[in-house]
Design a protein around this motif. Sequence first.
Motif, PDB file in Angstrom:
ATOM      1  N   TRP A 124       1.712  14.329  -2.170  1.00  0.00           N
ATOM      2  CA  TRP A 124       1.890  13.046  -1.487  1.00  0.00           C
ATOM      3  C   TRP A 124       0.673  12.265  -1.566  1.00  0.00           C
ATOM      4  O   TRP A 124      -0.323  12.857  -1.298  1.00  0.00           O
ATOM      5  N   THR A 125       0.782  10.875  -1.694  1.00  0.00           N
ATOM      6  CA  THR A 125      -0.213   9.957  -1.496  1.00  0.00           C
ATOM      7  C   THR A 125       0.245   8.786  -1.024  1.00  0.00           C
ATOM      8  O   THR A 125       1.428   8.566  -1.283  1.00  0.00           O
ATOM      9  N   GLU A 126      -0.440   8.167  -0.299  1.00  0.00           N
ATOM     10  CA  GLU A 126       0.091   6.864   0.367  1.00  0.00           C
ATOM     11  C   GLU A 126      -0.017   5.633  -0.405  1.00  0.00           C
ATOM     12  O   GLU A 126       0.722   4.788  -0.209  1.00  0.00           O
ATOM     13  N   ASP A 127      -0.531   5.978  -1.499  1.00  0.00           N
ATOM     14  CA  ASP A 127      -0.533   4.656  -2.788  1.00  0.00           C
ATOM     15  C   ASP A 127       0.860   5.043  -3.490  1.00  0.00           C
ATOM     16  O   ASP A 127       0.920   6.027  -4.468  1.00  0.00           O
ATOM     17  N   PRO A 128       1.790   4.111  -3.457  1.00  0.00           N
ATOM     18  CA  PRO A 128       3.143   4.410  -4.228  1.00  0.00           C
ATOM     19  C   PRO A 128       2.952   4.363  -5.547  1.00  0.00           C
ATOM     20  O   PRO A 128       3.472   5.070  -6.495  1.00  0.00           O
TER      21      PRO A 128
END
Length: 141
Positions: A124-128
Amino acid sequence: MSYTVELRQVPACPIAVVRGYATSAHLSTRIRALFQEFYAGFQGKGGLNIVYYPTWDVAKPFEIECGVQVESGGNSSTPAGTVATTAYLGPYSQLSLGHDAIHQWVRANGHRIAGPSWEVYGHWTEDPAQLRTDIFYLLRR
């Protein structure tokens, strides 16, 4: 974005999952619900998240399995065989672009899809724009 589709031999991969049904129109909602159900009861150690589609039907509900890759055991597995695969980078809402790329490549290269497909979700990363999903389609022999 352009996609590189590769032909690859893959072994069966054990997975721990919950099973459910979805329709094309409600797929993302069902995936979220099944992952919530999975993580509410999962107590083992798993790898990356996976959604496995044993079959697919745009006209009626189809079975899906949501869970994680595991080293051994599990209650399901992805099949072994020849796959067409690509890596999709971007928001999940546009994941169909990666699927479309595989379908186009399969047609252009004289292959046929066997039925099962699966998506392996990267960390997971907050940057789509940096979300990675590896997409696999089993091919007919």
